[in-house]
Design a protein around this motif. Sequence first.
Motif, PDB file in Angstrom:
ATOM      1  N   THR A   1       3.323  21.702  11.600  1.00 50.74           N
ATOM      2  CA  THR A   1       3.118  22.255  10.070  1.00 50.74           C
ATOM      3  C   THR A   1       4.007  21.385   9.259  1.00 50.74           C
ATOM      4  O   THR A   1       3.737  21.716   7.897  1.00 50.74           O
ATOM      5  N   GLY A   2       3.653  19.417   9.564  1.00 49.15           N
ATOM      6  CA  GLY A   2       3.991  18.615   8.360  1.00 49.15           C
ATOM      7  C   GLY A   2       4.170  17.504   8.882  1.00 49.15           C
ATOM      8  O   GLY A   2       3.538  17.480  10.107  1.00 49.15           O
ATOM      9  N   GLY A   3       3.424  16.746   7.455  1.00 41.87           N
ATOM     10  CA  GLY A   3       3.681  15.587   8.080  1.00 41.87           C
ATOM     11  C   GLY A   3       3.100  13.992   6.963  1.00 41.87           C
ATOM     12  O   GLY A   3       2.831  14.598   5.930  1.00 41.87           O
ATOM     13  N   VAL A   4       2.388  13.282   7.463  1.00 41.42           N
ATOM     14  CA  VAL A   4       2.106  11.975   6.700  1.00 41.42           C
ATOM     15  C   VAL A   4       0.304  11.538   6.900  1.00 41.42           C
ATOM     16  O   VAL A   4       0.396  11.551   8.432  1.00 41.42           O
ATOM     17  N   ILE A   5       0.135  11.154   5.676  1.00 42.56           N
ATOM     18  CA  ILE A   5      -0.938  10.884   6.569  1.00 42.56           C
ATOM     19  C   ILE A   5      -1.698   9.784   5.760  1.00 42.56           C
ATOM     20  O   ILE A   5      -1.176   9.527   4.319  1.00 42.56           O
ATOM     21  N   ASP A   6      -2.382   8.853   6.163  1.00 41.89           N
ATOM     22  CA  ASP A   6      -2.031   7.276   5.608  1.00 41.89           C
ATOM     23  C   ASP A   6      -3.573   7.362   5.354  1.00 41.89           C
ATOM     24  O   ASP A   6      -4.475   7.349   6.187  1.00 41.89           O
ATOM     25  N   LEU A   7      -4.016   7.502   4.221  1.00 38.92           N
ATOM     26  CA  LEU A   7      -5.364   7.815   3.322  1.00 38.92           C
ATOM     27  C   LEU A   7      -5.871   6.627   3.317  1.00 38.92           C
ATOM     28  O   LEU A   7      -5.433   6.458   1.966  1.00 38.92           O
ATOM     29  N   ALA A   8      -6.943   6.123   3.441  1.00 38.86           N
ATOM     30  CA  ALA A   8      -7.325   4.519   2.582  1.00 38.86           C
ATOM     31  C   ALA A   8      -9.258   4.948   1.881  1.00 38.86           C
ATOM     32  O   ALA A   8      -9.701   5.411   3.028  1.00 38.86           O
ATOM     33  N   TYR A   9      -9.697   3.910   1.061  1.00 36.14           N
ATOM     34  CA  TYR A   9     -10.698   4.526   0.590  1.00 36.14           C
ATOM     35  C   TYR A   9     -11.057   3.486  -0.389  1.00 36.14           C
ATOM     36  O   TYR A   9     -10.179   2.335  -1.104  1.00 36.14           O
TER      37      TYR A   9
ATOM     38  N   HIS B   1      -0.412   9.027   1.768  1.00 32.10           N
ATOM     39  CA  HIS B   1       0.005   8.052   1.339  1.00 32.10           C
ATOM     40  C   HIS B   1      -1.635   7.018   1.051  1.00 32.10           C
ATOM     41  O   HIS B   1      -2.668   7.083   2.443  1.00 32.10           O
ATOM     42  N   PHE B   2      -1.836   6.815   0.059  1.00 27.73           N
ATOM     43  CA  PHE B   2      -3.455   5.846  -0.948  1.00 27.73           C
ATOM     44  C   PHE B   2      -2.722   5.343  -0.280  1.00 27.73           C
ATOM     45  O   PHE B   2      -2.374   4.712  -1.287  1.00 27.73           O
ATOM     46  N   THR B   3      -4.770   4.442  -0.063  1.00 26.76           N
ATOM     47  CA  THR B   3      -4.398   2.674  -0.221  1.00 26.76           C
ATOM     48  C   THR B   3      -5.873   2.647  -0.755  1.00 26.76           C
ATOM     49  O   THR B   3      -7.001   3.250  -0.292  1.00 26.76           O
ATOM     50  N   VAL B   4      -6.314   1.962  -1.866  1.00 24.14           N
ATOM     51  CA  VAL B   4      -7.488   1.472  -2.284  1.00 24.14           C
ATOM     52  C   VAL B   4      -8.147  -0.331  -1.348  1.00 24.14           C
ATOM     53  O   VAL B   4      -7.417  -0.920  -1.497  1.00 24.14           O
ATOM     54  N   GLY B   5      -8.775  -0.103  -0.984  1.00 20.88           N
ATOM     55  CA  GLY B   5      -9.863  -1.343  -0.975  1.00 20.88           C
ATOM     56  C   GLY B   5     -11.039  -2.063  -0.600  1.00 20.88           C
ATOM     57  O   GLY B   5     -11.545  -0.216  -1.007  1.00 20.88           O
TER      58      GLY B   5
ATOM     59  N   ASP C   1      -4.651   6.533   9.251  1.00 16.39           N
ATOM     60  CA  ASP C   1      -5.027   7.014  10.083  1.00 16.39           C
ATOM     61  C   ASP C   1      -6.716   7.968   9.643  1.00 16.39           C
ATOM     62  O   ASP C   1      -7.297   7.736  10.644  1.00 16.39           O
ATOM     63  N   VAL C   2      -7.141   7.514   8.243  1.00 16.14           N
ATOM     64  CA  VAL C   2      -8.381   7.754   8.281  1.00 16.14           C
ATOM     65  C   VAL C   2      -9.002   6.993   7.296  1.00 16.14           C
ATOM     66  O   VAL C   2      -7.896   6.618   6.212  1.00 16.14           O
TER      67      VAL C   2
ATOM     68  N   LYS D   1      -6.249  17.869  11.565  1.00 17.37           N
ATOM     69  CA  LYS D   1      -6.152  19.192   9.945  1.00 17.37           C
ATOM     70  C   LYS D   1      -6.925  18.402   9.317  1.00 17.37           C
ATOM     71  O   LYS D   1      -8.148  19.538   8.595  1.00 17.37           O
ATOM     72  N   PHE D   2      -7.193  17.563   8.184  1.00 20.11           N
ATOM     73  CA  PHE D   2      -7.818  17.058   7.662  1.00 20.11           C
ATOM     74  C   PHE D   2      -9.143  16.258   8.092  1.00 20.11           C
ATOM     75  O   PHE D   2      -9.990  16.660   6.930  1.00 20.11           O
ATOM     76  N   ILE D   3      -8.998  16.025   8.928  1.00 22.37           N
ATOM     77  CA  ILE D   3     -10.340  15.397   9.746  1.00 22.37           C
ATOM     78  C   ILE D   3     -11.265  16.478  10.085  1.00 22.37           C
ATOM     79  O   ILE D   3     -12.782  16.736   9.144  1.00 22.37           O
ATOM     80  N   LYS D   4     -11.209  17.696  10.185  1.00 22.36           N
ATOM     81  CA  LYS D   4     -12.116  18.674  10.765  1.00 22.36           C
ATOM     82  C   LYS D   4     -12.273  19.721   8.702  1.00 22.36           C
ATOM     83  O   LYS D   4     -13.167  19.513   9.169  1.00 22.36           O
TER      84      LYS D   4
END
Length: 295
Positions: A89-97, A125-129, A144-145, A284-287
């Motif tokens: 029901t919750g958690g952290v998603i590490d997303l880079a773009y 958590h967002f990372t740009v690069g 993660d994605v 869930k985010f990937i789908k």
Amino acid sequence: MNLNQLHYFVTLAHMEHFTKAAEELDITQPSLSHAMTTLEQELGTKLFQKQGRGVSLTKYGQIFLKYAEESLRILDMGVRKTKEMTGQTGGVIDLAYIYTLGSEFVPRLVGDFLRAHEELSIRFHFTVGNTSEILAGLKDEKYDVAFCSMAEKEPQIEFTPIATERLVLVVPKGHPLSQQKNGVSLEEAAAYPQVFFTKSSGLRPVIDHLFEQAKIRPRIAYEIEEDSSMAGLIAQNFGIGIMPDIPVLRTLNVDILPLNLPKHRRYVYMALCRNHYHPPVVDKFIKYVENSISL
């Protein structure tokens, strides 16, 4: 030394009685005695001493108790944190773009996802690069994605096209090409010094390929990694450049011209590491992203 021994030791240290501690731990007294004897042998010192019908800590046991309790506390914190990050029901998603997606695409997509799953407690958590940095971090499980360009010779990575970016020619205001509102060819653009992306950028091979197909060698005046910085250089007459049509261009002293590139589409990809575990909220985010694709 194992986790059970630490847990048994702390319980016995507080209860100061083998029988009561064994009952509290739901083990036999001989099992508790054996565990403590083994622990003392491993540490090379006595942790307990007899006191009436019970036991008390030696001064070495008192020292060890502080570290044992702190170890168990940190471990318990780690267990709770991991459950929070990977729960149903919750958690952290590490997303880079990549940089071009930071002003509109990612904020809109993530915002829509969070609104669609208000019942969940999710943090990003967002990372740009640039693409090469992002893919390295993805393989190291920092992310993660990822949303980036496709890279060749990356068998560990699965790339799924999720969006397209329109490539345009950006020139300083009043440039000789500025009047060609119906489009500029690569041949016409190549007559002027170019501001190019660095070789670590995912867009560099795309733009190199365009010129190679046209059998043109551009004059590269400057190289830079990030899109808004490229636009800033162009605005100050350092050259002209091919880049995605990003919102910041409308705020700068530049003209944005269409490129005559028949049948060319610039794709952005969702990148995932094959065979890496994804917690439920990441799945869930990937789908959600996959279901949102409309190319």
